[in-house]
Design a protein around this motif. Structure first.
Motif, short mmCIF file in Angstrom:
data_model
loop_
_atom_site.label_atom_id
_atom_site.label_comp_id
_atom_site.label_asym_id
_atom_site.label_seq_id
_atom_site.Cartn_x
_atom_site.Cartn_y
_atom_site.Cartn_z
N VAL A 29 0.86 -1.19 0.00
CA VAL A 29 0.00 0.00 0.00
C VAL A 29 0.89 1.23 0.00
CG1 VAL A 29 -1.78 1.25 1.26
CG2 VAL A 29 -1.75 -1.23 1.32
N ARG A 30 0.53 2.21 -0.79
CA ARG A 30 1.29 3.47 -0.82
C ARG A 30 0.40 4.58 -0.27
NH1 ARG A 30 6.06 3.08 -3.57
NH2 ARG A 30 6.24 1.30 -4.96
N PHE A 31 1.01 5.44 0.57
CA PHE A 31 0.30 6.55 1.18
C PHE A 31 0.94 7.87 0.75
CE2 PHE A 31 -0.31 3.27 4.57
CZ PHE A 31 -1.69 3.21 4.51
N SER A 32 0.12 8.92 0.70
CA SER A 32 0.68 10.26 0.54
C SER A 32 1.26 10.66 1.89
CB SER A 32 -0.40 11.24 0.09
OG SER A 32 -1.33 11.43 1.13
N ASP A 33 1.95 11.78 1.93
CA ASP A 33 2.56 12.22 3.20
C ASP A 33 1.51 12.46 4.27
OD1 ASP A 33 5.09 12.04 2.17
OD2 ASP A 33 5.21 14.16 1.61
N GLN A 34 0.39 13.08 3.89
CA GLN A 34 -0.67 13.35 4.86
C GLN A 34 -1.32 12.07 5.33
OE1 GLN A 34 -3.20 16.02 2.72
NE2 GLN A 34 -2.06 17.86 3.34
N GLU A 35 -1.58 11.15 4.40
CA GLU A 35 -2.18 9.87 4.76
C GLU A 35 -1.26 9.07 5.67
OE1 GLU A 35 -4.85 8.94 0.76
OE2 GLU A 35 -2.75 8.30 0.87
N TYR A 36 0.02 9.11 5.36
CA TYR A 36 0.98 8.35 6.16
C TYR A 36 1.09 8.93 7.57
CZ TYR A 36 5.08 5.60 7.37
OH TYR A 36 5.95 4.73 7.98
N ALA A 37 1.04 10.24 7.69
CA ALA A 37 1.08 10.88 9.02
C ALA A 37 -0.15 10.47 9.83
CB ALA A 37 1.15 12.39 8.88
N LYS A 38 -1.32 10.44 9.18
CA LYS A 38 -2.55 10.01 9.86
C LYS A 38 -2.45 8.54 10.25
CE LYS A 38 -7.54 10.00 9.42
NZ LYS A 38 -8.69 10.29 8.58
N PHE A 39 -1.92 7.72 9.32
CA PHE A 39 -1.75 6.29 9.60
C PHE A 39 -0.84 6.08 10.82
CE2 PHE A 39 1.18 2.69 9.02
CZ PHE A 39 0.29 1.64 9.17
N LEU A 40 0.28 6.80 10.85
CA LEU A 40 1.22 6.66 11.98
C LEU A 40 0.59 7.09 13.29
CD1 LEU A 40 4.66 7.77 10.52
CD2 LEU A 40 3.90 5.46 11.10
N SER A 41 -0.20 8.16 13.28
CA SER A 41 -0.83 8.60 14.52
C SER A 41 -1.85 7.56 15.00
CB SER A 41 -1.47 9.97 14.36
OG SER A 41 -2.56 9.90 13.48
N MET A 42 -2.62 6.98 14.06
CA MET A 42 -3.56 5.92 14.44
C MET A 42 -2.82 4.70 14.96
SD MET A 42 -6.29 6.19 11.29
CE MET A 42 -7.05 4.64 11.68
N TYR A 43 -1.72 4.35 14.31
CA TYR A 43 -0.93 3.19 14.71
C TYR A 43 -0.36 3.38 16.12
CZ TYR A 43 3.29 0.33 15.04
OH TYR A 43 4.28 -0.50 15.47
N GLU A 44 0.18 4.56 16.39
CA GLU A 44 0.76 4.83 17.71
C GLU A 44 -0.31 4.84 18.80
OE1 GLU A 44 2.87 8.46 17.10
OE2 GLU A 44 4.53 7.47 16.05
N GLU A 45 -1.50 5.35 18.49
CA GLU A 45 -2.59 5.37 19.47
C GLU A 45 -3.07 3.96 19.79
OE1 GLU A 45 -5.86 7.80 18.35
OE2 GLU A 45 -4.70 9.65 18.37
N SER A 46 -2.98 3.06 18.82
CA SER A 46 -3.52 1.71 19.02
C SER A 46 -2.70 0.91 20.02
CB SER A 46 -3.57 0.96 17.69
OG SER A 46 -2.27 0.64 17.25
N GLY A 47 -1.41 1.17 20.10
CA GLY A 47 -0.57 0.41 21.02
C GLY A 47 -0.17 -0.96 20.49
N VAL A 48 -0.50 -1.27 19.23
CA VAL A 48 -0.11 -2.54 18.63
C VAL A 48 1.39 -2.51 18.37
CG1 VAL A 48 -0.49 -4.06 16.64
CG2 VAL A 48 -2.38 -2.76 17.58
#
Length: 143
Positions: A29-48
């Protein structure tokens, strides 16, 4: 010639156990910079612990919990744990002191020393009650 799985399981003496259904298919999957930043914030919040597990959970609509840690709460719990360990140590020492008083001193001297020990114990109980009250206040405030 025998099948590879039979010979492999027969002669293998170590290593990781063979999985029944190994994950061997890859999706990119490829993300734009904004999408990737949102993905990383969701990932960090999840604690996985792994991004791939996080992505799998989102694709298959599994729910996830957001775990937020409060530094003050962590310090409070650590101090409370240390205090509990000290109380346990005091209890052990208390028993040892009473045994020594009984065996090494006369009855009158032992009673005098036990009276002093009782006063200090009452102060310790008062301190413990204050700690319990603070814990209840903390519990009411944050939970």
């Amino acid at each position: 010639m025998k099948e590879e799985t039979n010979s492999r399981s027969k002669w293998s003496k170590g290593g990781r156990p063979i999985k029944n259904d190994p994950a061997k298919n890859c999706v990119m999957v490829r993300f734009s910079d904004q999408e990737y930043a949102k993905f990383l914030s969701m990932y960090e919040e999840s604690g996985v612990y792994a991004k791939s597990i996080f992505v799998k959970a989102r694709v298959f609509n599994e729910s996830f919990r957001v775990i937020k840690t409060d530094e003050g709460t962590l310090k409070y719990v650590a101090k409370l744990t240390q205090l509990h360990a000290q109380f346990r140590a005091v209890g052990v020492n208390y028993n040892q002191v009473v045994k020594q008083l009984k065996s090494n001193f006369s009855e009158q001297k032992a009673l005098a020393l036990l009276y002093k020990l009782e006063k200090i114990t009452l102060e310790l109980v008062t301190t413990q009650q204050k700690i319990i009250a603070l814990c209840e206040e903390f519990k009411q405030r944050f939970f």
